[in-house]
Structures are given as structure tokens and as C-alpha cells.
Design an enzyme around this catalytic site. Structure first.
Site, PDB file in Angstrom:
ATOM      1  N   HIS B 176      38.109  46.001  56.872  1.00 15.87           N
ATOM      2  CA  HIS B 176      39.481  46.519  56.853  1.00 15.87           C
ATOM      3  C   HIS B 176      39.856  46.851  58.293  1.00 15.87           C
ATOM      4  O   HIS B 176      38.995  47.186  59.104  1.00 15.87           O
ATOM      5  CB  HIS B 176      39.467  47.783  55.982  1.00 15.87           C
ATOM      6  CG  HIS B 176      40.806  48.363  55.680  1.00 15.87           C
ATOM      7  ND1 HIS B 176      41.521  49.104  56.598  1.00 15.87           N
ATOM      8  CD2 HIS B 176      41.555  48.339  54.546  1.00 15.87           C
ATOM      9  CE1 HIS B 176      42.649  49.505  56.037  1.00 15.87           C
ATOM     10  NE2 HIS B 176      42.700  49.070  54.807  1.00 15.87           N
ATOM     11  N   ASP B 253      31.826  51.835  55.061  1.00 19.16           N
ATOM     12  CA  ASP B 253      33.171  52.077  54.553  1.00 19.16           C
ATOM     13  C   ASP B 253      33.094  51.949  53.034  1.00 19.16           C
ATOM     14  O   ASP B 253      33.022  50.838  52.497  1.00 19.16           O
ATOM     15  CB  ASP B 253      34.132  51.043  55.145  1.00 19.16           C
ATOM     16  CG  ASP B 253      35.515  51.076  54.510  1.00 19.16           C
ATOM     17  OD1 ASP B 253      36.345  50.214  54.844  1.00 19.16           O
ATOM     18  OD2 ASP B 253      35.771  51.957  53.657  1.00 19.16           O
ATOM     19  N   GLN B 256      36.134  51.287  48.649  1.00 17.90           N
ATOM     20  CA  GLN B 256      36.263  50.537  47.411  1.00 17.90           C
ATOM     21  C   GLN B 256      35.032  50.685  46.529  1.00 17.90           C
ATOM     22  O   GLN B 256      34.947  50.061  45.464  1.00 17.90           O
ATOM     23  CB  GLN B 256      36.478  49.034  47.721  1.00 17.90           C
ATOM     24  CG  GLN B 256      37.734  48.733  48.517  1.00 17.90           C
ATOM     25  CD  GLN B 256      39.014  48.989  47.729  1.00 17.90           C
ATOM     26  OE1 GLN B 256      39.000  49.091  46.507  1.00 17.90           O
ATOM     27  NE2 GLN B 256      40.123  49.094  48.441  1.00 17.90           N
ATOM     28  N   LYS B 279      42.105  56.787  46.607  1.00 21.49           N
ATOM     29  CA  LYS B 279      41.657  55.612  45.877  1.00 21.49           C
ATOM     30  C   LYS B 279      40.764  56.004  44.705  1.00 21.49           C
ATOM     31  O   LYS B 279      40.372  55.142  43.907  1.00 21.49           O
ATOM     32  CB  LYS B 279      40.902  54.659  46.808  1.00 21.49           C
ATOM     33  CG  LYS B 279      41.814  54.045  47.854  1.00 21.49           C
ATOM     34  CD  LYS B 279      41.254  52.781  48.474  1.00 21.49           C
ATOM     35  CE  LYS B 279      42.367  52.021  49.165  1.00 21.49           C
ATOM     36  NZ  LYS B 279      42.278  51.978  50.617  1.00 21.49           N
ATOM     37  N   CYS B 422      45.438  44.366  54.922  1.00 18.59           N
ATOM     38  CA  CYS B 422      44.753  44.983  56.057  1.00 18.59           C
ATOM     39  C   CYS B 422      43.467  44.250  56.399  1.00 18.59           C
ATOM     40  O   CYS B 422      42.463  44.867  56.736  1.00 18.59           O
ATOM     41  CB  CYS B 422      44.443  46.452  55.779  1.00 18.59           C
ATOM     42  SG  CYS B 422      45.913  47.466  55.842  1.00 18.59           S
TER      43      CYS B 422
END
Lengths: 350, 467
Positions: B176, B253, B256, B279, B422
Site C-alpha cells: 500500500h 502492515d 487487512q 477496518k 492505493c
């Protein structure tokens, strides 16, 4: 079915546009089911209805008041009428895509960064230059890799091309709301339509500024002093008046006088659809003068009303497609746009 | 210094103990719906009928009022943009509401009743986050504005004081933007070098290449856990092993992954991990950085100001211990408490249960989408060994994704995303300008997928016949 657009409302929170008495609360359409009555027969009654802006809507452009329908330049009024005569949202999109399809594509050399509209998720390019003949009216060209944005760009090109810089700067983009396409006007970096419009205005202004710089004469007054634009001067260019009407007066359209194309359309539709009712109306004069029409023999825009059994069992979109396919030859040879009302006999009470 | 006492799954929030009458507060919402509602409780009570097995999507839907609306042409909303942001259950909205109504007060400074309560709830939220990802101490959790800010925190605070010229940072091209740009900015300042791992033919990051790129020069490896476009999952354990072998740190990261599956930082062994609240059913405006205690302890401050100091003189100041050292100014208190409520909600369902449901849904989405002619899905093909996240980025031959997304929205009420998500480098690598993306969460159902596919077919039909 969506609402008949006899009342318009510049609220981007509420979709579809609602009568202005509900302007204080953003409510979902389903909350007021009583408003949902199909007014198919009222498709051509939209006339000059003033737009009432909602005072609570923060997304309204605040710099200028939204223009009323009458204040819109004739070309935009025509576009608005065309879209408002089509009720079904899907058909509206078809209409939009049709505009895009007829948009002259942009030479690849003009697809530069300078000409790119910022903020579109798809790519949109715009080009502006002064008309060769009068050096005062602006001609726009545009292109996009996505169909919907191409349609929107085509609308803008049709509406703005052939106008002077002053006229272009005076126009507000609010008219887009009247089309019922649910196009937002919220100024945000991602509002492609608004950015397109603003880039067109900016490019027109830049043309003007460049021209100013280039002028060496001592009068110092360059701006076209005329406020009301008459289409007469432009009419002289390229429109063969022998077959089309040269009258720029946009009062009652006279549907009884048809040129060759009008007759051909009538014959084709009569032969293929055996209509109970057929109305073919040449409204090309209302588009006379803009770049897309120049060089053709008029007979570019028609209103069609067809009542035929052939439409039974077909969705609105399929009906329109049928007519388009029947008139394909005309569409390839200069017919620019059709505004279609297609009904079955039972739908009109026969 | 707070210590952890075992794993906390569901803590009775203060709202229940102190204000049992604050449950049915709906006056904050503008939209009024008169749909039949079975329960108006603000706690995460799932009214799952005892007998018949109801899918997780069906049983949780009524907790999310926002899903029960009609948009545009009167189509019912089908929200499939969860990778962009998730919806919030009533419990979370009520928690934030309740904070502002009952005990809003600045944290850490005050002595009075409200302030003490606010501080307790805020720190309780921190402990919930720590427990949720199995951090060893709650002080390893730094609240930030979002995951992007958390990555920037590491870049400035850890990066500036640990990177020398020619040091290398290894990333993948599928990262991202938030996991790429901070390091670009950092490399301008420190002359560090960025190395990128590309994809294999299966359209997953090439872990072999990653292993080869990691060398003694590598100081940091930055990778996603789950890709927001490819739906692929990286083997974090192995990557951490390779990195630690050469003395490099690993930042993951997890934006998700944390919302969708069990994430255990002890198990993964990562040095830094970032995620965003919005999220994972929490409010926007808050996210967190997990960092190992010893790393955070050695890091200089990021932003300077109140709260992160110990003593302030005119010519210098001394700084607080982590995590306060990295939390300058008044934090997003209500939002952090909302995140805590979100964690409660998710934990009550169980992350493993959510994950299992989503694996099933992911397969259903992938298989359904694959049947549509002209559709090209990006990322790996799911198999017994390769699990995809419940999202699909795709393109349709001859159509622009913006046209697809617009028509799906206007005509069918289906909300998907179109653009580069992104991930411009990834799109460039794949040779495309943009893609469309449908992403699911545990409150989506197979019916949602069916509506989407049906709408997509209609959309393709519309545009193709037009041509």
C-alpha cells in the site's frame, strides 16, 4: 421507476431529486413511497421550472446562485430537455453513452498531461482552441478511456463549444443535476465532472489571456461586448439551409416540415414497426451552430414518438436499441441524436 | 506499569455496570428507518436461533443498521467495499456515544471522577488491543491516528536513528502507498536504499526473491500480511526468520489481516505491526502500532508536545516511557474506546469463526466471479494450500472499471471500488491503469455475492450491447 423531474432540487444527498418541501432532511427515497407514481405520459411537460436550492445542503456551490432553467444557454436547455424526456435511469445512461459515442475522438498528440483532467478515476483529456473563422468562439475537444466520463465530456463539449469565453465563464455546472444522472456537484478533488467543467473554463480563460497578449493594437478593448448571443452569425457557417430550417427562433417546433432525412426516418419506422402512432420532429435548429453540427446538412437532431406493437415484451432499453439499429445508416451519416418515446399500444390506451 | 493478566476476550464494559439505561440511544442518527427490529440492545448480543445453523453474515447483519437502506434508484444497498473501510455495529457506536454523554474528559492528567473514568476506559482499550494481538504488555501498543501514521512513526523515530547510508529496506511492489512513501521520504534523508520484490506468475509476491534480497545490508523488511488487491497472504513466520537471521527488523502492515483472522505477534515474531481501527469495525481516527518493548524503549520521540514528556525546561525536556512517549497531545479518546468495543464485539464472535466464514465466502466470491465471461481476477487461484482473502480485484475486457463501478452503484446499489486502491506500483507492474474491487466482511452473505454478480452481468450486458 424514478420520479418525473418536474421539480428539481439541487441536493446531492438525496437521490433521486425530491420536491423541495423535503429539503430539510436527507431521507432515503423509500421512506416516502407515495411519491412513486409512474408519470410516463408526462415525459414532455418539463419546461422552465426554477430550481430551489436547499439551504441546508453544504455541498452546493456557494460562489454563485444556481441558474434557473431559463437562464441556461439554449444548448444546455436542449440537453436538459433531452434527458428529462427519458424517464428510465438506464435509458438516461444510454443517452449519455450515445453522446460519448458521437464525440469526435481526440488526436493522440493532444492526450498530454497538460490536457488531462485531474481527479477522474478514469482518464479524461480536454483540448480548447479558438474557432478559425471568428477567433472569438471556443471549440472544445475531449476524450476518455471510460464510457461514462466520455459521455459527460461530450455533454460539456456540446454545450460549451461555439460559445465565447465570456459565456463559458458565466455558465454554472448546476445544469447537470437537471439531467437526473445523479451526478454530484460536491467540490472535491475526486469530482471528475466538476473538474472537467472547471478545466474547460480555465482553458477558455487561458485562450483569452493568450489572445490578449498577442494583440498589438491600441484600442485595448478586446472583450466581445454583446451580452446576448445570437446564433445567427454561426448559422452562416456550414449549414446548408436548402434542406433544413434556418430559423433560429426556438418557439414552437414545427414538426410538419421534414427534410430528406426526416422522410427517410419516417419511412423506415413506418415500414419496420407498423406504428399506431408516429411522430417525427426535426429539432436540429435548436442545435444549430455548434461544432458537432457544422458541416452537416442540418437534420441532426430528432424527437421521435412511436407507438407500436413491436415494443411489446421489450424493456425500454431494448426498444430504444431497436430504433437505433433501424436508423443505423442515418446515425452513421450525420444524424446526431434522437430523443425517443417508445410505447406499446396498450401503454397509451389504444 | 500495567501488567497483563492472561488473555482478555470479553470484558464487561463500564457502560454496562454504570449506566444500564443507556442502551437504546438512537437519537444521534439522522436517518430514521421503520424496519422491524428484533433487538435494540447495544451490547454484542447475537440472536442466533438455537436450532438451525444461520450463516454468520445473516446472524450479524442486524447489528449493522447502515446496511439496511436503499440507495440511488431504490435498490437495496449491497456494501462490498470493506477493504476501504468497515461498518460499525451498534455496540461500537453506542460506546462512543456513551463516552461523550457520560464521562468525556481528558485523560492522564485529571484527578476528578470523570477524568479517572475516561483514563481507565482509554487504558482498558489499550489492554484490549494488546490482548487481541497477544502482545506481551499493553505498553507495547501505541495509539496513533491510523496505520499510516503508525508507519510514519517507525520511519521517523526508528528509521532516522537506525539507518545509515547504503542500508537497505526490502519491500514488495504490492505494498500500500502508506507502506512505501514513508520509506521513500526516509531514504531521501538517510540515503538508505529501497529494494522491491516483484510477483511470481501466480501473482503473489515472490518469497524466493525476498529471501535472496535480504542480506546483511538489510535493516528493515516491510511487508503486508494480506494484500488489499491480490488477496494473497504472506508467510510472515518465514520472512521474520530470514530477516532476523541477518539482524534486520520486520514491520508488518496488518490492516487487512487483523480484522479478518487471528493475528498473534508472539507467534509471528514481528518487531513492528500496524493496523487501523476503521477496518475492524472500529471508528475512524484511531489506529495502533505494536512494537517490541526493547525497540520502543530505544526510540526517540516522533511528535513532541504534551503527554509525551516527563519534565519540561526551557532549554530541553525529558521524555516519557513508551507508549506515552509516542502519544503527543490529547488522543482520540472516544475513538480508542470505540476500538475497544469493536474488539469486544469481534472477540465475542471469535476471530477463528470469522476467518472460517470468510474463507468460505472468499471461495464463493471467487468462483462466482470467475464464471462471468470476460472477467480477469488478480492474485492467486485459491486451492487447498492457497487461501485468498475475501476480496477480488478484477477487470472486465473492454470495459473501464469506473464505468462498471458507476453502473453497479446507480442501477443496482452495489458498492465496490474502482481505481488503483492505493497500489499504483502494483497496477503498473500488472500493466493496468485501474481495477475494480469487491471486498467482503463477516456481515456479508452469499446473497450479497449473488446480487453483485447479477448486477455485474447486467452491467457488462448494458455496455457491450451499447457498443
Amino acid at each position: 421507476m424514478s420520479l418525473s423531474l418536474s421539480f428539481c432540487h439541487i441536493s446531492t444527498n438525496f437521490r433521486p431529486p425530491s420536491p423541495s418541501i423535503y429539503k430539510t432532511l436527507p431521507l432515503p427515497p423509500s421512506y416516502f413511497p407515495i411519491l412513486r407514481f409512474p408519470l410516463i405520459s408526462k415525459s414532455f411537460t418539463v419546461q422552465s421550472t426554477p430550481i430551489r436550492p436547499s439551504p441546508t445542503d453544504p455541498s452546493l456551490p456557494t460562489s454563485s446562485d444556481p441558474q434557473t432553467f431559463e437562464q441556461l444557454p439554449r444548448k444546455f436547455q436542449e440537453i436538459v430537455k433531452l434527458f428529462q424526456s427519458v424517464q428510465d435511469p438506464k435509458a438516461k445512461y444510454e443517452q449519455l453513452l450515445f453522446y460519448g459515442k458521437n464525440l469526435k475522438s481526440l488526436d493522440p498528440q493532444f492526450k498530454s498531461d497538460k490536457n488531462k483532467v485531474k481527479g477522474c478515476v478514469s482518464q479524461v483529456w480536454l483540448r480548447a482552441y479558438f474557432d478559425d473563422s471568428d477567433k472569438k468562439t471556443v471549440v472544445f475537444e475531449a476524450d476518455s478511456d471510460a464510457l461514462i466520463t466520455k459521455g459527460l465530456a461530450a455533454l460539456l463539449v456540446q454545450g460549451l463549444s461555439g460559445s465565447t469565453v465570456e459565456e463559458i465563464l458565466r455558465i454554472s455546472p448546476d445544469f447537470i443535476v437537471l439531467l437526473g444522472l445523479q451526478q454530484s456537484l460536491s467540490p472535491s478533488r475526486n469530482n471528475g465532472f466538476l473538474n472537467m467543467f472547471e478545466l474547460m473554463q480555465k482553458k477558455a480563460l487561458m485562450l483569452y489571456v493568450e489572445a490578449e497578449k498577442g494583440i498589438k493594437s491600441g484600442t485595448g478593448i478586446v472583450e466581445n461586448p454583446t451580452k446576448d448571443v445570437d446564433f445567427d452569425p454561426k448559422l452562416e457557417k456550414g449549414i446548408d439551409s436548402s434542406e433544413s430550417r434556418s430559423n433560429t427562433d426556438d418557439s414552437e417546433p414545427n414538426g410538419s416540415i421534414l427534410g430528406n432525412r426526416g422522410h427517410r426516418i419516417t419511412e423506415i419506422l413506418k415500414r419496420e414497426l407498423q406504428p399506431f402512432e408516429l411522430k417525427v420532429e426535426d429539432v436540429s435548429y435548436e442545435h444549430a451552430g455548434h461544432a458537432g453540427v457544422r458541416g452537416s446538412n442540418g437534420e441532426t437532431h430528432f424527437n421521435l414518438k412511436v407507438v407500436s406493437k413491436e415494443f411489446e415484451g421489450k424493456s425500454l432499453v431494448k426498444r430504444h436499441r431497436l430504433i437505433y439499429s433501424l436508423l443505423d445508416n442515418e446515425l452513421q451519416s450525420g444524424l446526431h441524436a434522437l430523443s425517443i418515446e417508445a410505447k406499446t399500444p396498450s401503454e397509451v390506451g389504444i | 506499569m500495567m501488567t497483563m493478566e492472561g488473555v482478555v476476550l470479553k470484558l464487561p464494559s463500564f457502560t454496562q455496570l454504570m449506566n444500564p439505561n443507556h442502551f437504546t440511544n438512537r437519537t444521534s442518527l439522522n436517518l430514521r428507518f421503520t424496519f422491524p427490529k428484533s433487538s435494540s440492545s447495544s451490547t454484542a448480543s447475537l440472536s442466533v436461533p438455537a436450532a438451525a445453523p444461520v450463516s454468520l453474515g445473516h446472524s450479524t447483519r442486524h447489528d449493522f443498521e447502515i446496511l439496511h437502506q436503499k440507495v440511488n434508484n431504490g435498490s437495496k444497498l449491497v456494501y462490498l467495499d470493506n477493504a476501504a473501510t468497515s461498518q460499525k455495529p451498534s455496540a461500537v457506536i453506542d460506546a462512543v456515544n456513551n463516552y461523550y454523554r457520560s464521562y468525556n474528559s481528558n485523560v492522564h492528567r485529571g484527578i476528578h471522577f470523570l477524568s479517572a473514568r475516561a483514563t481507565d476506559e482509554y487504558e482498558m482499550a489499550r489492554r484490549k488491543v494488546a490482548a487481541f494481538i497477544n502482545a506481551s504488555e499493553s505498553s507495547e501498543i501505541v495509539f496513533t491516528r491510523n496505520a499510516t501514521e503508525a508507519i510514519n512513526l517507525v520511519a521517523y523515530s526508528w528509521g532516522m536513528s537506525n539507518l545509515q547510508p547504503k542500508d537497505e529496506i526490502v519491500l514488495t511492489i504490492a505494498e500500500h502507498h502508506s507502506a512505501i512513501v514513508p520509506w521513500q521520504l526516509l531514504s531521501e534523508k538517510t540515503d538508505a536504499v529501497l529494494k522491491f520484490v516483484s510477483l511470481t506468475e501466480d501473482e503473489v509476491p515472490d518469497t524466493k526473491m525476498l529471501q535472496e534480497l535480504v542480506s546483511e545490508k538489510t535493516k528493515l523488511v516491510v511487508v503486508h500480511h494480506v494484500s488489499n488487491m491480490l488477496a494473497s497472504v504472506l508467510p510472515i513466520n518465514e520472512i521474520v526468520q530470514w530477516a532476523h537471521d541477518v539482524g534486520a527488523k520486520v514491520l508488518v502492515d496488518a490492516c487487512q489481516s487483523v480484522p479478518h483472522m487471528v493475528v498473534d505477534v508472539q507467534n509471528l515474531g514481528v518487531d513492528f505491526l500496524v493496523a487501523s481501527s476503521h477496518k475492524m469495525c472500529g471508528p475512524t481516527g484511531v489506529g495502533f502500532l505494536y512494537g517490541k518493548s526493547e525497540l520502543l524503549a530505544a526510540m526517540p520521540p516522533f511528535l513532541g508536545g504534551g503527554e509525551m514528556i516527563s519534565d519540561v525546561f526551557l532549554d530541553h525536556s525529558t521524555y516519557a516511557d513508551p507508549p506515552s512517549r509516542f502519544e503527543a497531545g490529547t488522543p482520540a479518546i472516544g475513538e480508542a474506546i470505540g476500538l475497544g468495543a469493536a474488539i469486544d464485539y469481534l472477540s465475542e464472535i471469535g476471530m477463528q469463526k470469522i476467518h472460517d466464514y470468510e474463507v468460505d465466502l472468499a471461495n464463493y466470491l471467487y468462483e462466482s466471479l470467475r464464471t462471468v465471461p470476460g472477467v480477469r481476477i488478480y492474485g492467486p487461484t485459491p486451492s487447498a494450500t492457497v487461501h485468498r482473502a475475501a476480496l477480488c480485484s478484477f477487470n472486465v475486457e473492454g470495459l473501464h472499471p469506473t464505468d462498471i463501478a458507476t453502473f453497479l452503484d446507480q442501477q443496482h446499489g452495489v458498492a465496490i471500488r474502482s481505481g488503483h486502491h492505493c497500489a499504483q506500483p502494483l497496477h503498473r507492474y500488472l500493466g493496468i491503469n485501474a481495477s475494480a474491487r469487491a471486498s467482503l466482511y463477516f456481515y456479508n452473505t452469499k446473497e450479497d455475492v449473488d446480487d453483485f454478480v447479477r448486477g455485474l452481468i447486467d452491467t457488462i450486458d448494458f455496455f457491450s450491447s451499447f457498443k
